[in-house]
Design an enzyme around this catalytic site. Structure first.
Site, PDB file in Angstrom:
ATOM      1  N   LYS A 265       0.837  -1.209   0.000  1.00 23.36           N
ATOM      2  CA  LYS A 265       0.000   0.000   0.000  1.00 23.36           C
ATOM      3  C   LYS A 265       0.877   1.267   0.000  1.00 23.36           C
ATOM      4  O   LYS A 265       2.100   1.191   0.231  1.00 23.36           O
ATOM      5  CB  LYS A 265      -0.917  -0.043   1.233  1.00 23.36           C
ATOM      6  CG  LYS A 265      -1.921  -1.205   1.207  1.00 23.36           C
ATOM      7  CD  LYS A 265      -2.859  -1.162   2.414  1.00 23.36           C
ATOM      8  CE  LYS A 265      -3.870  -2.297   2.380  1.00 23.36           C
ATOM      9  NZ  LYS A 265      -4.847  -2.213   3.490  1.00 23.36           N
TER      10      LYS A 265
ATOM     11  N   TYR B 145     -12.243  -1.915  -3.832  1.00 22.98           N
ATOM     12  CA  TYR B 145     -12.789  -2.148  -2.493  1.00 22.98           C
ATOM     13  C   TYR B 145     -14.321  -2.072  -2.460  1.00 22.98           C
ATOM     14  O   TYR B 145     -14.895  -1.785  -1.406  1.00 22.98           O
ATOM     15  CB  TYR B 145     -12.185  -1.147  -1.508  1.00 22.98           C
ATOM     16  CG  TYR B 145     -10.823  -1.556  -0.963  1.00 22.98           C
ATOM     17  CD1 TYR B 145     -10.655  -2.737  -0.233  1.00 22.98           C
ATOM     18  CD2 TYR B 145      -9.704  -0.753  -1.153  1.00 22.98           C
ATOM     19  CE1 TYR B 145      -9.421  -3.108   0.275  1.00 22.98           C
ATOM     20  CE2 TYR B 145      -8.450  -1.119  -0.643  1.00 22.98           C
ATOM     21  CZ  TYR B 145      -8.329  -2.299   0.072  1.00 22.98           C
ATOM     22  OH  TYR B 145      -7.099  -2.665   0.589  1.00 22.98           O
TER      23      TYR B 145
ATOM     24  N   PHE C 111     -15.481   3.359   6.915  1.00 28.61           N
ATOM     25  CA  PHE C 111     -14.119   3.764   6.566  1.00 28.61           C
ATOM     26  C   PHE C 111     -13.860   3.759   5.046  1.00 28.61           C
ATOM     27  O   PHE C 111     -12.739   3.965   4.608  1.00 28.61           O
ATOM     28  CB  PHE C 111     -13.078   2.890   7.282  1.00 28.61           C
ATOM     29  CG  PHE C 111     -13.244   1.403   7.055  1.00 28.61           C
ATOM     30  CD1 PHE C 111     -12.723   0.788   5.919  1.00 28.61           C
ATOM     31  CD2 PHE C 111     -13.896   0.610   7.992  1.00 28.61           C
ATOM     32  CE1 PHE C 111     -12.857  -0.574   5.709  1.00 28.61           C
ATOM     33  CE2 PHE C 111     -14.048  -0.767   7.783  1.00 28.61           C
ATOM     34  CZ  PHE C 111     -13.525  -1.352   6.644  1.00 28.61           C
TER      35      PHE C 111
ATOM     36  N   THR D  40      -5.617  -7.669  10.362  1.00 33.03           N
ATOM     37  CA  THR D  40      -5.936  -6.329   9.834  1.00 33.03           C
ATOM     38  C   THR D  40      -5.493  -5.240  10.816  1.00 33.03           C
ATOM     39  O   THR D  40      -4.862  -4.264  10.427  1.00 33.03           O
ATOM     40  CB  THR D  40      -7.462  -6.215   9.600  1.00 33.03           C
ATOM     41  OG1 THR D  40      -7.896  -7.334   8.831  1.00 33.03           O
ATOM     42  CG2 THR D  40      -7.817  -4.918   8.905  1.00 33.03           C
TER      43      THR D  40
ATOM     44  N   ASN E  89      -1.871  -0.136   6.953  1.00 31.14           N
ATOM     45  CA  ASN E  89      -1.325  -1.406   7.438  1.00 31.14           C
ATOM     46  C   ASN E  89      -0.446  -2.115   6.404  1.00 31.14           C
ATOM     47  O   ASN E  89      -0.355  -3.336   6.367  1.00 31.14           O
ATOM     48  CB  ASN E  89      -2.443  -2.303   7.972  1.00 31.14           C
ATOM     49  CG  ASN E  89      -3.508  -2.589   6.934  1.00 31.14           C
ATOM     50  OD1 ASN E  89      -3.380  -2.194   5.779  1.00 31.14           O
ATOM     51  ND2 ASN E  89      -4.556  -3.284   7.327  1.00 31.14           N
TER      52      ASN E  89
ATOM     53  N   HIS F  59      -1.930  -5.460   1.403  1.00 31.61           N
ATOM     54  CA  HIS F  59      -3.223  -6.089   1.154  1.00 31.61           C
ATOM     55  C   HIS F  59      -2.960  -7.506   0.671  1.00 31.61           C
ATOM     56  O   HIS F  59      -1.981  -7.739  -0.046  1.00 31.61           O
ATOM     57  CB  HIS F  59      -4.002  -5.336   0.062  1.00 31.61           C
ATOM     58  CG  HIS F  59      -5.171  -6.124  -0.458  1.00 31.61           C
ATOM     59  ND1 HIS F  59      -6.399  -6.120   0.164  1.00 31.61           N
ATOM     60  CD2 HIS F  59      -5.271  -7.011  -1.494  1.00 31.61           C
ATOM     61  CE1 HIS F  59      -7.211  -6.949  -0.485  1.00 31.61           C
ATOM     62  NE2 HIS F  59      -6.552  -7.499  -1.485  1.00 31.61           N
TER      63      HIS F  59
ATOM     64  N   GLU G  83      -9.505 -10.063  -7.868  1.00 30.43           N
ATOM     65  CA  GLU G  83      -8.469  -9.044  -7.628  1.00 30.43           C
ATOM     66  C   GLU G  83      -7.296  -9.169  -8.612  1.00 30.43           C
ATOM     67  O   GLU G  83      -6.752  -8.165  -9.067  1.00 30.43           O
ATOM     68  CB  GLU G  83      -7.983  -9.138  -6.184  1.00 30.43           C
ATOM     69  CG  GLU G  83      -9.072  -8.715  -5.197  1.00 30.43           C
ATOM     70  CD  GLU G  83      -8.666  -8.846  -3.740  1.00 30.43           C
ATOM     71  OE1 GLU G  83      -7.547  -9.329  -3.451  1.00 30.43           O
ATOM     72  OE2 GLU G  83      -9.480  -8.442  -2.881  1.00 30.43           O
TER      73      GLU G  83
HETATM   74  P1  GDP Z   1      -7.806  -7.055   5.303  1.00 31.93           P
HETATM   75  O1  GDP Z   1      -8.385  -8.144   4.443  1.00 31.93           O
HETATM   76  O2  GDP Z   1      -7.003  -7.585   6.467  1.00 31.93           O
HETATM   77  O3  GDP Z   1      -7.029  -6.025   4.514  1.00 31.93           O
HETATM   78  O4  GDP Z   1      -9.037  -6.293   6.003  1.00 31.93           O
HETATM   79  P2  GDP Z   1     -10.492  -5.852   5.477  1.00 31.93           P
HETATM   80  O5  GDP Z   1     -10.810  -6.483   4.149  1.00 31.93           O
HETATM   81  O6  GDP Z   1     -11.447  -6.054   6.593  1.00 31.93           O
HETATM   82  O7  GDP Z   1     -10.336  -4.271   5.282  1.00 31.93           O
HETATM   83  C1  GDP Z   1      -9.713  -3.748   4.147  1.00 31.93           C
HETATM   84  C2  GDP Z   1      -8.807  -2.624   4.563  1.00 31.93           C
HETATM   85  O8  GDP Z   1      -9.623  -1.566   5.113  1.00 31.93           O
HETATM   86  C3  GDP Z   1      -7.834  -2.933   5.711  1.00 31.93           C
HETATM   87  O9  GDP Z   1      -6.662  -3.565   5.285  1.00 31.93           O
HETATM   88  C4  GDP Z   1      -7.556  -1.554   6.262  1.00 31.93           C
HETATM   89  O10 GDP Z   1      -6.635  -0.833   5.426  1.00 31.93           O
HETATM   90  C5  GDP Z   1      -8.917  -0.886   6.140  1.00 31.93           C
HETATM   91  N1  GDP Z   1      -9.720  -1.022   7.386  1.00 31.93           N
HETATM   92  C6  GDP Z   1     -10.249  -2.150   7.936  1.00 31.93           C
HETATM   93  N2  GDP Z   1     -10.928  -1.876   9.068  1.00 31.93           N
HETATM   94  C7  GDP Z   1     -10.830  -0.527   9.235  1.00 31.93           C
HETATM   95  C8  GDP Z   1     -11.324   0.390  10.228  1.00 31.93           C
HETATM   96  O11 GDP Z   1     -11.998   0.000  11.180  1.00 31.93           O
HETATM   97  N3  GDP Z   1     -11.001   1.717  10.047  1.00 31.93           N
HETATM   98  C9  GDP Z   1     -10.270   2.164   8.986  1.00 31.93           C
HETATM   99  N4  GDP Z   1     -10.005   3.481   8.889  1.00 31.93           N
HETATM  100  N5  GDP Z   1      -9.799   1.334   8.049  1.00 31.93           N
HETATM  101  C10 GDP Z   1     -10.056   0.007   8.163  1.00 31.93           C
END
Ligand code: GDP
Length: 138
Positions: free
Chosen positions: A9, A49, A57, A91, A112, A115, A126
């Protein structure tokens, strides 16, 4: 043999962590079969996304994802979807296991570093979002 999509990222790229992330893949016998650096438009980030459209978010995440260049890779290996998720960590970096990329480098639940696709169906969507069949090394 599985394939998965990995993205370093904008925070990972701007903080000079491209090599660090790739090193961890190579050390874990994961093959990189496609790779490029791109800067997403807001629309491309929103499309990628789309499953998170209803999440609070979504705006912030898609702004972040197009805030700078990203490195997009297709990884290949046995059980690579889960293997990559393990190397990435949870995450939320505060919940990520010791020695994972997110635990070691993430600063925020959103910023973080990496991805990784979470299932075969998402991996297929994807990978197709960024690469055509001719761009994958077999
Ligand atoms: P991943 O599969 O571990 O990347 O997690 P998810 O698919 O649940 O979320 C996608 C991305 O959204 C995450 O990698 C974070 O960059 C972001 N994200 C997830 N949860 C949150 C949150 O509670 N707040 C914010 N600001 N970003 C979030």
């Amino acid at each position: 043999m599985e394939r998965t999509l990995s993205i370093i990222k904008p925070d990972g790229v701007s903080r000079g962590l491209i090599g660090e992330v790739i090193k961890r893949f190579e050390q874990n016998q994961i093959r990189i079969v496609a790779m490029k650096m791109v800067q997403l438009t807001k629309k491309q980030a929103e499309g990628f996304y789309a499953v998170h459209k209803a999440r609070p978010f979504f705006q912030s995440l898609t702004d972040f994802m197009c805030s700078g260049p990203v490195v997009v890779m297709v990884l290949e290996g046995e059980n690579v979807i889960q293997k990559n998720r393990t190397i990435m960590g949870a995450t939320n970096y505060k919940e990520a296991a010791e020695g994972t990329i997110r635990r070691d480098f993430a600063t925020d639940i959103e910023k973080n570093i990496v991805h990784g696709s979470d299932a075969p169906e998402t991996a297929s969507f994807e990978i197709g979002y960024f690469f055509n069949a001719f761009e994958l090394i077999s």
